[in-house]
Scaffold this active site. Structure first.
Site, PDB file in Angstrom:
ATOM      1  N   CYS A 125     101.105  56.651  94.325  1.00 58.48           N
ATOM      2  CA  CYS A 125     102.059  55.558  94.146  1.00 58.48           C
ATOM      3  C   CYS A 125     103.366  55.886  94.858  1.00 58.48           C
ATOM      4  CB  CYS A 125     102.321  55.326  92.655  1.00 58.48           C
ATOM      5  SG  CYS A 125     103.456  53.975  92.331  1.00 58.48           S
ATOM      6  N   TRP A 126     103.853  54.956  95.665  1.00 57.08           N
ATOM      7  CA  TRP A 126     105.108  55.134  96.406  1.00 57.08           C
ATOM      8  C   TRP A 126     106.319  54.820  95.547  1.00 57.08           C
ATOM      9  CZ3 TRP A 126     104.223  52.020 101.545  1.00 57.08           C
ATOM     10  CH2 TRP A 126     103.098  52.519 102.199  1.00 57.08           C
ATOM     11  N   GLU A 127     106.108  54.228  94.391  1.00 58.91           N
ATOM     12  CA  GLU A 127     107.183  53.764  93.524  1.00 58.91           C
ATOM     13  C   GLU A 127     108.100  52.797  94.275  1.00 58.91           C
ATOM     14  OE1 GLU A 127     109.099  57.070  91.589  1.00 58.91           O
ATOM     15  OE2 GLU A 127     107.179  58.020  91.197  1.00 58.91           O
TER      16      GLU A 127
END
Length: 156
Positions: A42-44
């Site tokens: 997840c790249w946030e």
């Protein structure tokens, strides 16, 4: 920290699946709810959080704007044309930010873009950015670096 889904709020609409740049948001086949299948990737980026019409997805905020022990709520309200950020700190202090979002057709919202022509399909499919090569002050194609020069340590 990766995204997580409140299952009681999710209706399985798939907006988060469509917008996730990492392709890690999926709809569970058994319960028809969204889930993050690869939390470590997840790249946030908050794309899924902002896209969810039911506010069913959440993520911990970055340490650069909200320290440990905080909570962050993001709400996209297209009818108002805004994205609201509510940050609650450990000591109970709250900060609220509201930013406009672009939901207008081409050239109706950003004046500088309105001056230019609407891009054709070839320009949309191109790997170039909107202002390349004009923004780089070069003519024609973007410069390329021959692979042989990397081996020699020469970059021109």
């Amino acid at each position: 920290m990766s995204t997580f889904v409140y299952m009681t709020r999710c209706d399985g609409c798939g907006h988060c699946v469509d917008i996730c740049p990492s392709d890690i948001m999926h709809i569970d086949e058994n319960i028809r709810r969204a889930k993050n299948i690869e939390p470590n990737f997840c790249w946030e980026c908050y794309s899924c959080v902002k896209a969810c019409p039911n506010h069913a997805i959440d993520v911990r905020g970055y340490a650069d704007f909200a320290p440990m022990g905080h909570s962050v709520r993001v709400r996209r309200e297209e009818e108002k044309g805004t994205i609201s950020w509510k940050i609650k700190f450990r000591n109970g202090t709250e900060k609220n930010f509201v930013s406009p979002i672009t939901t207008k057709p081409w050239g109706k919202f950003i004046p500088k873009l309105a001056e230019g022509d609407k891009p054709n399909q070839g320009e949309i499919n191109s790997q170039r950015l909107y202002t390349e090569p004009e923004g780089l002050n070069i003519e024609g194609e973007l410069p390329s670096v021959p692979k042989e020069s990397f081996k020699k340590g020469v970059y021109y």
